[in-house]
Motif scaffolding. Structure first.
Motif, PDB file in Angstrom:
ATOM      1  N   PRO A 198       0.781  -1.334   0.039  1.00 14.87           N
ATOM      2  CA  PRO A 198      -0.196   0.158  -0.009  1.00 14.87           C
ATOM      3  C   PRO A 198       0.809   1.295   0.136  1.00 14.87           C
ATOM      4  O   PRO A 198       0.431   2.486  -0.454  1.00 14.87           O
ATOM      5  N   ALA A 199       2.143   1.222   0.641  1.00 11.68           N
ATOM      6  CA  ALA A 199       2.832   2.364   0.788  1.00 11.68           C
ATOM      7  C   ALA A 199       3.569   2.775  -0.627  1.00 11.68           C
ATOM      8  O   ALA A 199       3.448   3.953  -1.188  1.00 11.68           O
ATOM      9  N   PHE A 200       3.591   1.586  -1.455  1.00 15.03           N
ATOM     10  CA  PHE A 200       4.187   1.994  -3.091  1.00 15.03           C
ATOM     11  C   PHE A 200       2.991   2.386  -3.525  1.00 15.03           C
ATOM     12  O   PHE A 200       3.160   3.273  -4.638  1.00 15.03           O
ATOM     13  N   ALA A 201       1.901   2.002  -3.623  1.00 17.89           N
ATOM     14  CA  ALA A 201       0.652   2.534  -4.308  1.00 17.89           C
ATOM     15  C   ALA A 201       0.249   4.017  -4.136  1.00 17.89           C
ATOM     16  O   ALA A 201      -0.208   4.463  -5.149  1.00 17.89           O
ATOM     17  N   GLN A 202       0.576   4.505  -2.908  1.00 23.39           N
ATOM     18  CA  GLN A 202       0.179   5.882  -2.613  1.00 23.39           C
ATOM     19  C   GLN A 202       1.378   6.851  -3.015  1.00 23.39           C
ATOM     20  O   GLN A 202       1.314   7.933  -2.924  1.00 23.39           O
ATOM     21  N   HIS A 259      12.325  11.729 -15.221  1.00 24.93           N
ATOM     22  CA  HIS A 259      12.705  11.209 -13.620  1.00 24.93           C
ATOM     23  C   HIS A 259      12.853   9.812 -13.943  1.00 24.93           C
ATOM     24  O   HIS A 259      13.820   9.155 -13.372  1.00 24.93           O
ATOM     25  N   LEU A 260      11.776   9.267 -14.574  1.00 23.89           N
ATOM     26  CA  LEU A 260      11.692   7.735 -14.757  1.00 23.89           C
ATOM     27  C   LEU A 260      12.745   7.120 -15.582  1.00 23.89           C
ATOM     28  O   LEU A 260      13.154   6.305 -15.444  1.00 23.89           O
ATOM     29  N   GLN A 261      12.777   7.908 -16.667  1.00 20.49           N
ATOM     30  CA  GLN A 261      14.052   7.518 -17.695  1.00 20.49           C
ATOM     31  C   GLN A 261      15.452   7.523 -16.749  1.00 20.49           C
ATOM     32  O   GLN A 261      16.451   6.868 -17.263  1.00 20.49           O
ATOM     33  N   ALA A 262      15.760   8.615 -16.148  1.00 25.98           N
ATOM     34  CA  ALA A 262      16.992   9.056 -15.375  1.00 25.98           C
ATOM     35  C   ALA A 262      16.923   7.645 -14.551  1.00 25.98           C
ATOM     36  O   ALA A 262      18.250   6.965 -14.467  1.00 25.98           O
ATOM     37  N   ALA A 263      16.080   7.253 -13.631  1.00 25.29           N
ATOM     38  CA  ALA A 263      16.045   5.972 -12.967  1.00 25.29           C
ATOM     39  C   ALA A 263      16.423   4.657 -13.703  1.00 25.29           C
ATOM     40  O   ALA A 263      17.205   3.875 -13.226  1.00 25.29           O
ATOM     41  N   ARG A 264      15.583   4.490 -14.853  1.00 24.00           N
ATOM     42  CA  ARG A 264      15.885   3.581 -15.616  1.00 24.00           C
ATOM     43  C   ARG A 264      17.365   3.302 -16.185  1.00 24.00           C
ATOM     44  O   ARG A 264      17.926   1.989 -16.077  1.00 24.00           O
ATOM     45  N   GLU A 265      17.756   4.511 -16.406  1.00 24.02           N
ATOM     46  CA  GLU A 265      19.022   4.454 -17.051  1.00 24.02           C
ATOM     47  C   GLU A 265      20.211   3.964 -15.794  1.00 24.02           C
ATOM     48  O   GLU A 265      21.130   3.208 -16.100  1.00 24.02           O
ATOM     49  N   VAL A 266      19.986   4.457 -14.683  1.00 22.79           N
ATOM     50  CA  VAL A 266      20.706   4.011 -13.588  1.00 22.79           C
ATOM     51  C   VAL A 266      20.457   2.501 -13.425  1.00 22.79           C
ATOM     52  O   VAL A 266      21.530   1.799 -12.817  1.00 22.79           O
ATOM     53  N   MET A 267      19.559   1.881 -13.305  1.00 25.48           N
ATOM     54  CA  MET A 267      19.121   0.585 -13.136  1.00 25.48           C
ATOM     55  C   MET A 267      19.805  -0.190 -14.358  1.00 25.48           C
ATOM     56  O   MET A 267      20.497  -1.204 -13.914  1.00 25.48           O
ATOM     57  N   ASP A 268      19.944   0.307 -15.635  1.00 24.84           N
ATOM     58  CA  ASP A 268      20.523  -0.245 -16.739  1.00 24.84           C
ATOM     59  C   ASP A 268      22.214  -0.214 -16.368  1.00 24.84           C
ATOM     60  O   ASP A 268      22.901  -1.282 -16.556  1.00 24.84           O
ATOM     61  N   GLU A 296      10.906   2.855 -10.780  1.00 26.24           N
ATOM     62  CA  GLU A 296       9.779   3.701 -10.370  1.00 26.24           C
ATOM     63  C   GLU A 296      10.223   4.005  -8.878  1.00 26.24           C
ATOM     64  O   GLU A 296      10.183   4.766  -8.036  1.00 26.24           O
ATOM     65  N   ALA A 297      10.864   2.884  -8.199  1.00 25.23           N
ATOM     66  CA  ALA A 297      11.124   2.666  -6.605  1.00 25.23           C
ATOM     67  C   ALA A 297      12.154   3.660  -6.392  1.00 25.23           C
ATOM     68  O   ALA A 297      12.224   4.314  -5.638  1.00 25.23           O
ATOM     69  N   PHE A 298      13.114   3.643  -7.561  1.00 29.33           N
ATOM     70  CA  PHE A 298      14.466   4.396  -7.137  1.00 29.33           C
ATOM     71  C   PHE A 298      13.975   5.943  -7.490  1.00 29.33           C
ATOM     72  O   PHE A 298      14.605   6.823  -7.011  1.00 29.33           O
ATOM     73  N   ALA A 299      13.095   6.361  -8.499  1.00 26.91           N
ATOM     74  CA  ALA A 299      12.901   7.502  -8.660  1.00 26.91           C
ATOM     75  C   ALA A 299      12.033   8.189  -7.577  1.00 26.91           C
ATOM     76  O   ALA A 299      12.163   9.295  -7.171  1.00 26.91           O
ATOM     77  N   ARG A 300      11.301   7.249  -6.555  1.00 25.57           N
ATOM     78  CA  ARG A 300      10.646   7.772  -5.590  1.00 25.57           C
ATOM     79  C   ARG A 300      11.655   8.096  -4.302  1.00 25.57           C
ATOM     80  O   ARG A 300      11.385   9.066  -3.451  1.00 25.57           O
ATOM     81  N   LYS A 301      12.707   7.616  -4.709  1.00 24.30           N
ATOM     82  CA  LYS A 301      13.842   7.430  -3.380  1.00 24.30           C
ATOM     83  C   LYS A 301      14.842   8.730  -3.776  1.00 24.30           C
ATOM     84  O   LYS A 301      15.550   9.182  -2.739  1.00 24.30           O
ATOM     85  N   MET A 302      15.217   8.848  -5.133  1.00 22.11           N
ATOM     86  CA  MET A 302      16.126   9.759  -5.332  1.00 22.11           C
ATOM     87  C   MET A 302      15.540  10.908  -6.510  1.00 22.11           C
ATOM     88  O   MET A 302      14.723  10.455  -7.228  1.00 22.11           O
TER      89      MET A 302
END
Length: 165
Positions: free
Chosen positions: A20-24, A32-41, A98-104
């Motif tokens: 539920p915390a992730f959903a909210q 922002h998501l693209q930057a997070a995905r690039e870091v994941m890659d 998405e999780a990383f984008a929420r944290k950074m």
């Protein structure tokens, strides 16, 4: 074995309670998501996710070691499952980004990406893979041993307090 299953059950419960915390969480921008995905890659997180299919592909033949006549069908089915596996891996990679984008912040993620694109970052990435190859064989037994030790200690302490597990 039971202790390992119990630890897995606790982890699953923790993740379920966290859902539920992730959903909210607030929405993030596409950049922002693209930057997070690039870091994941760049950091190998995406590769860890997509590597699950390769592991499955490598291990599936072990299911039929005593039935070599099934190899053709197993190989065909494994190949047919690849698009499904790729879709699932992409979904998980998206959730991870998405999780990383929420944290950074986006700026911080871009800074991390810049580091991993740099010569030092590339050296680190290469060394990390080599170091992990050295660590993985000892990590599994250590994890089981440590988990067993902690459960044994818990049982000892509970017995001191008059309880049996």
């Amino acid at each position: 074995m039971v202790r390992h299953s119990l630890a897995s059950a606790f982890l699953g419960l923790a993740l379920l309670c966290a859902a539920p915390a992730f959903a909210q969480a607030p929405a993030t921008t596409p950049s922002h998501l693209q930057a997070a995905r690039e870091v994941m890659d760049l950091t190998g997180v995406t590769q860890s996710i997509t590597g699950i299919y390769k592991e499955f592909e490598d291990n599936a033949p072990s299911l039929i070691t005593t039935r070599p006549e099934l190899k053709k069908d197993v190989d065909a089915i494994v190949a047919e499952l690849k698009p499904e596996a790729d879709k699932r891996a992409e979904e998980m990679a998206k959730l991870t980004a998405e999780a990383f984008a929420r944290k950074m912040s986006e700026a911080d993620l871009k800074g991390v990406a810049d580091f991993f694109k740099s010569p030092l970052g590339q050296t680190y990435s290469k060394m990390r893979v080599e170091a992990m190859n050295d660590i993985v064989p000892v990590l599994q037994p250590w994890s089981v041993q440590t988990s067993n030790y902690l459960f044994d200690r818990l049982a000892q302490e509970m017995r001191k307090r008059g309880h049996t597990l």
